[in-house]
Write a protein that holds these residues in place. Structure first.
Motif, PDB file in Angstrom:
ATOM      1  N   VAL A   1      -5.328 -19.300  11.645  1.00 25.98           N
ATOM      2  CA  VAL A   1      -4.729 -18.944  10.358  1.00 25.98           C
ATOM      3  C   VAL A   1      -3.339 -18.356  10.573  1.00 25.98           C
ATOM      4  O   VAL A   1      -2.375 -18.736   9.893  1.00 25.98           O
ATOM      5  CB  VAL A   1      -5.623 -17.940   9.593  1.00 25.98           C
ATOM      6  CG1 VAL A   1      -4.929 -17.450   8.324  1.00 25.98           C
ATOM      7  CG2 VAL A   1      -6.960 -18.583   9.249  1.00 25.98           C
ATOM      8  N   TYR A   2      -3.227 -17.448  11.504  1.00 28.13           N
ATOM      9  CA  TYR A   2      -1.948 -16.808  11.790  1.00 28.13           C
ATOM     10  C   TYR A   2      -0.917 -17.838  12.241  1.00 28.13           C
ATOM     11  O   TYR A   2       0.228 -17.831  11.771  1.00 28.13           O
ATOM     12  CB  TYR A   2      -2.139 -15.743  12.866  1.00 28.13           C
ATOM     13  CG  TYR A   2      -0.859 -15.009  13.218  1.00 28.13           C
ATOM     14  CD1 TYR A   2      -0.474 -13.868  12.531  1.00 28.13           C
ATOM     15  CD2 TYR A   2      -0.033 -15.477  14.244  1.00 28.13           C
ATOM     16  CE1 TYR A   2       0.700 -13.203  12.846  1.00 28.13           C
ATOM     17  CE2 TYR A   2       1.145 -14.830  14.566  1.00 28.13           C
ATOM     18  CZ  TYR A   2       1.496 -13.690  13.861  1.00 28.13           C
ATOM     19  OH  TYR A   2       2.667 -13.049  14.177  1.00 28.13           O
ATOM     20  N   THR A   3      -1.305 -18.724  13.144  1.00 28.55           N
ATOM     21  CA  THR A   3      -0.374 -19.721  13.676  1.00 28.55           C
ATOM     22  C   THR A   3       0.088 -20.685  12.591  1.00 28.55           C
ATOM     23  O   THR A   3       1.270 -21.046  12.530  1.00 28.55           O
ATOM     24  CB  THR A   3      -1.030 -20.497  14.826  1.00 28.55           C
ATOM     25  OG1 THR A   3      -1.432 -19.578  15.853  1.00 28.55           O
ATOM     26  CG2 THR A   3      -0.072 -21.532  15.412  1.00 28.55           C
ATOM     27  N   PHE A   4      -0.829 -21.105  11.727  1.00 27.46           N
ATOM     28  CA  PHE A   4      -0.469 -22.014  10.637  1.00 27.46           C
ATOM     29  C   PHE A   4       0.582 -21.380   9.731  1.00 27.46           C
ATOM     30  O   PHE A   4       1.615 -21.996   9.430  1.00 27.46           O
ATOM     31  CB  PHE A   4      -1.712 -22.389   9.829  1.00 27.46           C
ATOM     32  CG  PHE A   4      -1.414 -23.231   8.620  1.00 27.46           C
ATOM     33  CD1 PHE A   4      -1.156 -24.584   8.744  1.00 27.46           C
ATOM     34  CD2 PHE A   4      -1.372 -22.654   7.352  1.00 27.46           C
ATOM     35  CE1 PHE A   4      -0.866 -25.364   7.628  1.00 27.46           C
ATOM     36  CE2 PHE A   4      -1.089 -23.426   6.233  1.00 27.46           C
ATOM     37  CZ  PHE A   4      -0.830 -24.782   6.378  1.00 27.46           C
ATOM     38  N   LEU A   5       0.337 -20.142   9.304  1.00 25.60           N
ATOM     39  CA  LEU A   5       1.288 -19.451   8.435  1.00 25.60           C
ATOM     40  C   LEU A   5       2.610 -19.202   9.155  1.00 25.60           C
ATOM     41  O   LEU A   5       3.688 -19.410   8.589  1.00 25.60           O
ATOM     42  CB  LEU A   5       0.693 -18.125   7.958  1.00 25.60           C
ATOM     43  CG  LEU A   5      -0.521 -18.211   7.029  1.00 25.60           C
ATOM     44  CD1 LEU A   5      -1.089 -16.821   6.781  1.00 25.60           C
ATOM     45  CD2 LEU A   5      -0.165 -18.886   5.721  1.00 25.60           C
ATOM     46  N   PHE A   6       2.518 -18.782  10.390  1.00 26.27           N
ATOM     47  CA  PHE A   6       3.718 -18.456  11.172  1.00 26.27           C
ATOM     48  C   PHE A   6       4.617 -19.673  11.359  1.00 26.27           C
ATOM     49  O   PHE A   6       5.812 -19.615  11.085  1.00 26.27           O
ATOM     50  CB  PHE A   6       3.296 -17.881  12.532  1.00 26.27           C
ATOM     51  CG  PHE A   6       4.438 -17.666  13.484  1.00 26.27           C
ATOM     52  CD1 PHE A   6       5.426 -16.736  13.208  1.00 26.27           C
ATOM     53  CD2 PHE A   6       4.522 -18.404  14.655  1.00 26.27           C
ATOM     54  CE1 PHE A   6       6.479 -16.537  14.089  1.00 26.27           C
ATOM     55  CE2 PHE A   6       5.569 -18.219  15.541  1.00 26.27           C
ATOM     56  CZ  PHE A   6       6.548 -17.282  15.259  1.00 26.27           C
ATOM     57  N   VAL A   7       4.038 -20.781  11.822  1.00 27.54           N
ATOM     58  CA  VAL A   7       4.840 -21.980  12.101  1.00 27.54           C
ATOM     59  C   VAL A   7       5.413 -22.557  10.815  1.00 27.54           C
ATOM     60  O   VAL A   7       6.588 -22.946  10.766  1.00 27.54           O
ATOM     61  CB  VAL A   7       3.994 -23.031  12.851  1.00 27.54           C
ATOM     62  CG1 VAL A   7       4.783 -24.336  13.019  1.00 27.54           C
ATOM     63  CG2 VAL A   7       3.562 -22.505  14.210  1.00 27.54           C
ATOM     64  N   LEU A   8       4.615 -22.610   9.763  1.00 28.42           N
ATOM     65  CA  LEU A   8       5.071 -23.176   8.494  1.00 28.42           C
ATOM     66  C   LEU A   8       6.240 -22.373   7.921  1.00 28.42           C
ATOM     67  O   LEU A   8       7.294 -22.939   7.568  1.00 28.42           O
ATOM     68  CB  LEU A   8       3.912 -23.216   7.494  1.00 28.42           C
ATOM     69  CG  LEU A   8       4.233 -23.786   6.104  1.00 28.42           C
ATOM     70  CD1 LEU A   8       4.656 -25.250   6.224  1.00 28.42           C
ATOM     71  CD2 LEU A   8       3.043 -23.638   5.171  1.00 28.42           C
ATOM     72  N   ILE A   9       6.069 -21.057   7.817  1.00 27.84           N
ATOM     73  CA  ILE A   9       7.126 -20.205   7.240  1.00 27.84           C
ATOM     74  C   ILE A   9       8.350 -20.190   8.142  1.00 27.84           C
ATOM     75  O   ILE A   9       9.486 -20.234   7.663  1.00 27.84           O
ATOM     76  CB  ILE A   9       6.597 -18.777   7.003  1.00 27.84           C
ATOM     77  CG1 ILE A   9       5.425 -18.800   6.021  1.00 27.84           C
ATOM     78  CG2 ILE A   9       7.704 -17.876   6.464  1.00 27.84           C
ATOM     79  CD1 ILE A   9       4.722 -17.462   5.860  1.00 27.84           C
ATOM     80  N   LEU A  10       8.121 -20.146   9.453  1.00 24.61           N
ATOM     81  CA  LEU A  10       9.238 -20.098  10.394  1.00 24.61           C
ATOM     82  C   LEU A  10      10.106 -21.344  10.296  1.00 24.61           C
ATOM     83  O   LEU A  10      11.336 -21.261  10.295  1.00 24.61           O
ATOM     84  CB  LEU A  10       8.711 -19.934  11.824  1.00 24.61           C
ATOM     85  CG  LEU A  10       9.765 -19.907  12.930  1.00 24.61           C
ATOM     86  CD1 LEU A  10       9.442 -18.822  13.949  1.00 24.61           C
ATOM     87  CD2 LEU A  10       9.844 -21.261  13.641  1.00 24.61           C
TER      88      LEU A  10
END
Length: 295
Positions: free
Chosen positions: A78-87
């Motif tokens: 979950v963290y990686t999905f949000l992080f990569v998408l927003i980044l």
């Protein structure tokens, strides 16, 4: 002819000597240590005892069946999905804005790259103080309820607090990479597209994006790895809390190895995480290899 071959041989020898230190360090600190880790993952070694025995894939089965490991993996995904998408969105938008600047662009590029030179632990400790001391004061003064208490002290918002810090520092290098990709696009293509009546979205979709795919591949792979292996920020800011809400795989592996003496199982979990990162990288390259310029 012999002189030419001799020059080539000397050049090859020189280049080899320059690359030798990197090859040696990579072999010793990655290849050899990984091979040793794989070996110990098939044992019951506790990290201290001189004796151990081979137990096969028992550690891998135990790790996959462990609810704490499953919860940690879920957090990482979950963290990686949000992080990569927003980044990617933020970095690309900032890079486009910087690419359109004609004056003071160098100053802004330096400002956006500045966080990259700071260590993650230092950034985590600084933001930890901001979350616990500065921001609640501002929230109370402005009568903003969710800002009146530290984001890191709430199970629901702790992950987002870490995400904000990671994005603040993590966007620096992707911005530079996207900016380099944008500057590699020939201006003649945009001029031709303008003559043909293409709007901004058409230009981005048909011209800019294909040139950015190699950069996008690099950003996705490196940042997915960064998200799945996140450790420093969590260790400095929450240590897996509150109540295990930010218990990432890296924190779980550290606690099991250093505090629980479950060294072999922690190595097995590290190998599982390594395989996940490798699969994501392979899938990313497979999905985009036929969409870049020249293919």
């Amino acid at each position: 002819m012999d002189k030419k071959k001799k020059k080539i041989s000397e050049r090859t020898r020189t280049l080899f000597l320059f690359t030798l230190p990197s090859v040696v360090m990579y072999t010793v600190f990655f290849t050899v240590t990984m091979a040793i880790g794989i070996y110990y993952s098939f044992t019951d070694w506790n990290g201290i005892s001189a004796s151990y025995k081979i137990i096969g894939i028992g550690n891998y089965i135990k790790a996959l069946m462990d609810r704490k490991f499953q919860a940690a993996l879920k957090f990482n995904f979950v963290y990686t999905f949000l992080f990569v998408l927003i980044l990617i969105v933020i970095s690309l938008l900032v890079a486009i804005c910087l690419n359109n600047l004609t004056k003071t662009s160098t100053i802004f590029r330096s400002i956006y790259f500045l966080p990259a030179v700071l260590s993650m632990v230092t950034v985590g400790l600084i933001w930890n103080e901001l979350f616990y001391r500065a921001l609640p004061v501002i929230g109370k003064a402005l009568n903003i309820g969710w800002l009146s208490n530290s984001l890191l002290g709430n199970k629901t918002t702790a992950m987002f607090g870490i995400l904000i810090v990671n994005l603040w520092q993590g966007c620096s290098i992707p911005i530079v990479l996207f900016l380099a990709g944008l500057q590699s696009v020939p201006s003649e293509l945009y001029e031709a597209a303008t003559i043909d009546g293409a709007n901004r979205w058409d230009k981005f979709k048909s011209i800019t994006f294909p040139f950015l795919i190699p950069v996008l591949n690099m950003v996705i792979i490196t940042q997915v790895k960064a998200g799945l292996t996140i450790f420093d920020y969590i260790m400095a800011m929450t240590n897996g809390g509150p109540g295990g809400a930010t218990q990432a795989v890296g924190i779980l592996i550290y606690n099991q190895a250093m505090k629980g003496n479950a060294y072999s199982q922690s190595v097995a979990e590290s190998m599982i995480l390594f395989v996940i990162v490798a699969i994501v990288a392979a899938v990313t390259l497979k999905m985009t290899k036929n969409k870049q310029v020249g293919d």
